[in-house]
Scaffold this motif. Structure first.
Motif, PDB file in Angstrom:
ATOM      1  N   ARG A 106       0.846  -1.192   0.000  1.00 37.32           N
ATOM      2  CA  ARG A 106       0.000   0.000   0.000  1.00 37.32           C
ATOM      3  C   ARG A 106       0.884   1.246   0.000  1.00 37.32           C
ATOM      4  NH1 ARG A 106      -2.812  -3.702  -0.808  1.00 37.32           N
ATOM      5  NH2 ARG A 106      -4.721  -4.363   0.264  1.00 37.32           N
ATOM      6  N   LEU A 107       0.276   2.355  -0.390  1.00 37.23           N
ATOM      7  CA  LEU A 107       1.008   3.613  -0.495  1.00 37.23           C
ATOM      8  C   LEU A 107       0.179   4.731   0.135  1.00 37.23           C
ATOM      9  CD1 LEU A 107       3.560   4.926  -1.756  1.00 37.23           C
ATOM     10  CD2 LEU A 107       2.258   5.213  -3.866  1.00 37.23           C
ATOM     11  N   VAL A 108       0.790   5.484   1.042  1.00 35.67           N
ATOM     12  CA  VAL A 108       0.154   6.666   1.631  1.00 35.67           C
ATOM     13  C   VAL A 108       0.940   7.893   1.189  1.00 35.67           C
ATOM     14  CG1 VAL A 108      -0.419   7.915   3.748  1.00 35.67           C
ATOM     15  CG2 VAL A 108      -0.729   5.429   3.645  1.00 35.67           C
ATOM     16  N   LEU A 109       0.258   8.809   0.523  1.00 43.22           N
ATOM     17  CA  LEU A 109       0.886  10.040   0.047  1.00 43.22           C
ATOM     18  C   LEU A 109       0.571  11.168   1.024  1.00 43.22           C
ATOM     19  CD1 LEU A 109      -0.017   9.809  -3.754  1.00 43.22           C
ATOM     20  CD2 LEU A 109       2.067   9.027  -2.601  1.00 43.22           C
ATOM     21  N   ALA A 110       1.611  11.647   1.687  1.00 42.74           N
ATOM     22  CA  ALA A 110       1.495  12.794   2.598  1.00 42.74           C
ATOM     23  C   ALA A 110       2.532  13.820   2.150  1.00 42.74           C
ATOM     24  CB  ALA A 110       1.725  12.357   4.036  1.00 42.74           C
ATOM     25  N   THR A 111       2.445  14.167   0.878  1.00 35.34           N
ATOM     26  CA  THR A 111       3.516  14.904   0.201  1.00 35.34           C
ATOM     27  C   THR A 111       3.441  16.417   0.349  1.00 35.34           C
ATOM     28  OG1 THR A 111       2.186  14.644  -1.812  1.00 35.34           O
ATOM     29  CG2 THR A 111       4.013  13.117  -1.499  1.00 35.34           C
ATOM     30  N   ARG A 251      -8.172  14.216  -4.712  1.00 37.28           N
ATOM     31  CA  ARG A 251      -9.527  13.901  -4.255  1.00 37.28           C
ATOM     32  C   ARG A 251      -9.499  12.583  -3.494  1.00 37.28           C
ATOM     33  NH1 ARG A 251     -13.995  11.044  -6.064  1.00 37.28           N
ATOM     34  NH2 ARG A 251     -13.054  10.525  -8.086  1.00 37.28           N
ATOM     35  N   THR A 252     -10.082  12.583  -2.311  1.00 33.06           N
ATOM     36  CA  THR A 252     -10.139  11.373  -1.498  1.00 33.06           C
ATOM     37  C   THR A 252     -11.544  11.151  -0.960  1.00 33.06           C
ATOM     38  OG1 THR A 252      -9.582  12.520   0.561  1.00 33.06           O
ATOM     39  CG2 THR A 252      -7.733  11.651  -0.749  1.00 33.06           C
ATOM     40  N   GLU A 253     -11.793   9.906  -0.561  1.00 31.37           N
ATOM     41  CA  GLU A 253     -13.017   9.584   0.158  1.00 31.37           C
ATOM     42  C   GLU A 253     -12.822   9.901   1.640  1.00 31.37           C
ATOM     43  OE1 GLU A 253     -13.840   5.526  -0.657  1.00 31.37           O
ATOM     44  OE2 GLU A 253     -14.354   5.872  -2.765  1.00 31.37           O
ATOM     45  N   MET A 254     -13.846   9.652   2.423  1.00 32.04           N
ATOM     46  CA  MET A 254     -13.781   9.947   3.850  1.00 32.04           C
ATOM     47  C   MET A 254     -12.631   9.193   4.523  1.00 32.04           C
ATOM     48  SD  MET A 254     -16.779   9.631   6.741  1.00 32.04           S
ATOM     49  CE  MET A 254     -16.785   7.833   6.669  1.00 32.04           C
ATOM     50  N   THR A 255     -12.320   8.002   4.024  1.00 30.31           N
ATOM     51  CA  THR A 255     -11.243   7.193   4.584  1.00 30.31           C
ATOM     52  C   THR A 255      -9.873   7.621   4.083  1.00 30.31           C
ATOM     53  OG1 THR A 255     -11.408   5.581   2.795  1.00 30.31           O
ATOM     54  CG2 THR A 255     -12.753   5.200   4.776  1.00 30.31           C
ATOM     55  N   LYS A 256      -9.819   8.661   3.262  1.00 29.95           N
ATOM     56  CA  LYS A 256      -8.592   9.168   2.635  1.00 29.95           C
ATOM     57  C   LYS A 256      -8.092   8.263   1.514  1.00 29.95           C
ATOM     58  CE  LYS A 256      -7.773  12.488   3.677  1.00 29.95           C
ATOM     59  NZ  LYS A 256      -8.490  13.743   3.347  1.00 29.95           N
ATOM     60  N   ALA A 257      -8.957   7.351   1.037  1.00 26.27           N
ATOM     61  CA  ALA A 257      -8.630   6.547  -0.135  1.00 26.27           C
ATOM     62  C   ALA A 257      -8.741   7.409  -1.378  1.00 26.27           C
ATOM     63  CB  ALA A 257      -9.582   5.360  -0.241  1.00 26.27           C
ATOM     64  N   THR A 258      -7.789   7.278  -2.287  1.00 27.38           N
ATOM     65  CA  THR A 258      -7.837   7.992  -3.558  1.00 27.38           C
ATOM     66  C   THR A 258      -8.614   7.155  -4.575  1.00 27.38           C
ATOM     67  OG1 THR A 258      -5.858   7.023  -4.565  1.00 27.38           O
ATOM     68  CG2 THR A 258      -5.530   8.868  -3.014  1.00 27.38           C
ATOM     69  N   SER A 259      -8.664   7.623  -5.806  1.00 23.97           N
ATOM     70  CA  SER A 259      -9.338   6.872  -6.872  1.00 23.97           C
ATOM     71  C   SER A 259      -8.535   5.668  -7.338  1.00 23.97           C
ATOM     72  CB  SER A 259      -9.628   7.801  -8.056  1.00 23.97           C
ATOM     73  OG  SER A 259      -8.411   8.330  -8.582  1.00 23.97           O
ATOM     74  N   ILE A 260      -7.266   5.581  -6.916  1.00 23.05           N
ATOM     75  CA  ILE A 260      -6.422   4.432  -7.272  1.00 23.05           C
ATOM     76  C   ILE A 260      -6.410   3.448  -6.109  1.00 23.05           C
ATOM     77  CG2 ILE A 260      -4.103   3.689  -7.917  1.00 23.05           C
ATOM     78  CD1 ILE A 260      -5.564   5.343 -10.055  1.00 23.05           C
ATOM     79  N   PRO A 261      -6.920   2.238  -6.297  1.00 24.40           N
ATOM     80  CA  PRO A 261      -6.940   1.262  -5.193  1.00 24.40           C
ATOM     81  C   PRO A 261      -5.545   1.032  -4.618  1.00 24.40           C
ATOM     82  CG  PRO A 261      -8.276   0.483  -7.021  1.00 24.40           C
ATOM     83  CD  PRO A 261      -7.549   1.694  -7.526  1.00 24.40           C
ATOM     84  N   GLY A 262      -5.468   1.102  -3.297  1.00 21.20           N
ATOM     85  CA  GLY A 262      -4.201   0.891  -2.620  1.00 21.20           C
ATOM     86  C   GLY A 262      -3.427   2.151  -2.332  1.00 21.20           C
ATOM     87  N   VAL A 263      -3.890   3.282  -2.869  1.00 21.28           N
ATOM     88  CA  VAL A 263      -3.228   4.565  -2.640  1.00 21.28           C
ATOM     89  C   VAL A 263      -4.127   5.442  -1.773  1.00 21.28           C
ATOM     90  CG1 VAL A 263      -2.218   6.637  -3.678  1.00 21.28           C
ATOM     91  CG2 VAL A 263      -2.042   4.438  -4.859  1.00 21.28           C
ATOM     92  N   PHE A 264      -3.568   5.946  -0.680  1.00 19.83           N
ATOM     93  CA  PHE A 264      -4.268   6.842   0.221  1.00 19.83           C
ATOM     94  C   PHE A 264      -3.509   8.171   0.234  1.00 19.83           C
ATOM     95  CE2 PHE A 264      -5.064   2.525   1.339  1.00 19.83           C
ATOM     96  CZ  PHE A 264      -6.390   2.481   1.725  1.00 19.83           C
ATOM     97  N   ALA A 286      -5.914   7.983   7.352  1.00 25.72           N
ATOM     98  CA  ALA A 286      -5.272   7.298   6.229  1.00 25.72           C
ATOM     99  C   ALA A 286      -4.522   6.061   6.694  1.00 25.72           C
ATOM    100  CB  ALA A 286      -4.321   8.255   5.508  1.00 25.72           C
ATOM    101  N   GLY A 287      -3.807   6.176   7.821  1.00 29.09           N
ATOM    102  CA  GLY A 287      -3.064   5.027   8.332  1.00 29.09           C
ATOM    103  C   GLY A 287      -3.969   3.890   8.731  1.00 29.09           C
ATOM    104  N   ALA A 288      -5.048   4.221   9.435  1.00 26.59           N
ATOM    105  CA  ALA A 288      -5.986   3.181   9.856  1.00 26.59           C
ATOM    106  C   ALA A 288      -6.665   2.531   8.653  1.00 26.59           C
ATOM    107  CB  ALA A 288      -7.033   3.778  10.802  1.00 26.59           C
ATOM    108  N   ALA A 289      -7.030   3.342   7.660  1.00 22.45           N
ATOM    109  CA  ALA A 289      -7.697   2.800   6.474  1.00 22.45           C
ATOM    110  C   ALA A 289      -6.752   1.928   5.657  1.00 22.45           C
ATOM    111  CB  ALA A 289      -8.241   3.945   5.619  1.00 22.45           C
ATOM    112  N   ALA A 290      -5.498   2.349   5.530  1.00 20.80           N
ATOM    113  CA  ALA A 290      -4.518   1.535   4.808  1.00 20.80           C
ATOM    114  C   ALA A 290      -4.321   0.201   5.511  1.00 20.80           C
ATOM    115  CB  ALA A 290      -3.196   2.290   4.693  1.00 20.80           C
ATOM    116  N   HIS A 291      -4.248   0.226   6.846  1.00 20.55           N
ATOM    117  CA  HIS A 291      -4.097  -1.017   7.611  1.00 20.55           C
ATOM    118  C   HIS A 291      -5.279  -1.946   7.381  1.00 20.55           C
ATOM    119  CE1 HIS A 291      -4.896  -3.268  11.481  1.00 20.55           C
ATOM    120  NE2 HIS A 291      -3.826  -3.867  10.972  1.00 20.55           N
ATOM    121  N   GLN A 292      -6.483  -1.404   7.486  1.00 22.07           N
ATOM    122  CA  GLN A 292      -7.665  -2.252   7.335  1.00 22.07           C
ATOM    123  C   GLN A 292      -7.789  -2.809   5.919  1.00 22.07           C
ATOM    124  OE1 GLN A 292     -11.252  -0.639   9.200  1.00 22.07           O
ATOM    125  NE2 GLN A 292      -9.940   0.505  10.620  1.00 22.07           N
TER     126      GLN A 292
END
Length: 302
Positions: A106-111, A251-264, A286-292
């Motif tokens: 998984r990838l979390v972008l906090a750039t 653009r993200t959802e409430m869980t901070k998921a982006t439109s690309i699966p696996g990228v937050f 974002a961290g919790a959503a990526a974990h789940q």
């Protein structure tokens, strides 16, 4: 299929990235944080409005967060700039500017974002010291003094309407905005003084030097910047973007998921307005959503 070296790579080691990585570390996941060392608020000495940290040095908050994160044995920290990120069968590969590459599921972008200031002499040199963008972060410390608002767009009307709660406001239109009759009446009702003479430069502290020779001393000056992403990764990955009043963000959802699966995405790069408190909250989500997502799988693209 190869096994990814990490469960999650977090790109960006400022407040949002630290917060995201902490959630993952506490879930005992293998985390790599890649950080280029360019916090957006590095020009501001103190941070305000963050519960439990009000008035602390911004750098100290980040340093403490990093030290606490690195106590978790499943976390590694890599100093460097993430130049490329690509999807692959097992997740994602992130390549640094020096050519080193790392894989994760998984990838979390906090750039983060970069502030583009108006090209007015003396303005950039005072950014974060006596020139600000956020009233909630810096308004109280001006002690109800003389506050200037430098117009950069119609959004500056919002700034000028808010700031009388923090001091005596002069609105420098500088040819960037002209209030209509209704807006003018609202500004007058708030006690805002309108100044239409163009600004030549910013002098000592936050003194606004006008083209007609006048110099109006301010205790602080607020300006809305134009925002640019500090990294191209989200767009090159194909994440959907939003056009905000001050710039484009992910653009993200409430869980901070982006439109690309696996990228937050989280923090300033993925919201209209930023602050340390917002960034930390975004990162935690974002961290919790990526974990789940590692447990329950990925939702379809937004």
């Amino acid at each position: 299929m190869s096994i990814a070296e990490y469960d999650v790579i977090v790109v960006g080691g400022s407040y949002a990235g630290l917060s995201a990585a902490t959630q993952l570390a506490r879930a005992r996941r293998r985390v790599l944080v890649i950080d280029a060392g360019q916090r957006r608020n590095r020009y501001a000495r103190h941070s305000h409005g963050f519960l439990g940290q009000d008035g602390r040095e911004a750098a100290a908050i980040a340093a403490d967060g990093r030290a606490q994160l690195l106590r978790y044995p499943t976390v590694q920290w890599q100093q460097g700039r993430a130049a490329q990120a690509v999807a692959q069968d097992a997740g994602f590969r992130v390549t640094l500017s020096d050519g080193r590459a790392f894989d994760a599921r998984r990838l979390v972008l906090a750039t983060g974002m970069v502030d583009e200031l108006p090209a007015i002499p003396g303005l950039a040199e005072r950014w974060g010291g006596s020139v600000f963008h956020c009233p909630y972060c810096h308004g109280y410390e001006l002690d109800q003094g003389r506050i200037g608002v430098l117009a950069t767009s119609p959004m500056s009307f919002h700034h000028a309407m808010m700031l009388p709660d923090w001091g005596q406001v002069t609105f420098f239109l500088n040819g960037a905005f002209e209030p209509d009759e209704e807006q003018g009446a609202k500004l007058a009702a708030r006690g805002v003084v309108i100044e239409r003479t163009p600004v030549r430069a910013i002098g000592a502290l936050a003194t606004v030097e006008l083209h007609d020779g006048r110099a109006l001393a301010m205790d602080g000056l607020f300006v809305l910047t134009r925002l640019h992403s500090a990294s191209p990764l989200a767009e090159t990955l194909g994440c959907d973007m939003e056009d905000g009043a001050m710039g484009r963000y992910v653009r993200t959802e409430m869980t901070k998921a982006t439109s690309i699966p696996g990228v937050f995405a989280c923090g300033d790069a993925a919201r209209v307005a930023g602050s340390v408190a917002f960034a930390v909250a975004d990162g935690a989500m974002a961290g919790a959503a990526a974990h789940q997502s590692l447990i329950f799988g990925l939702a379809k693209a937004a």
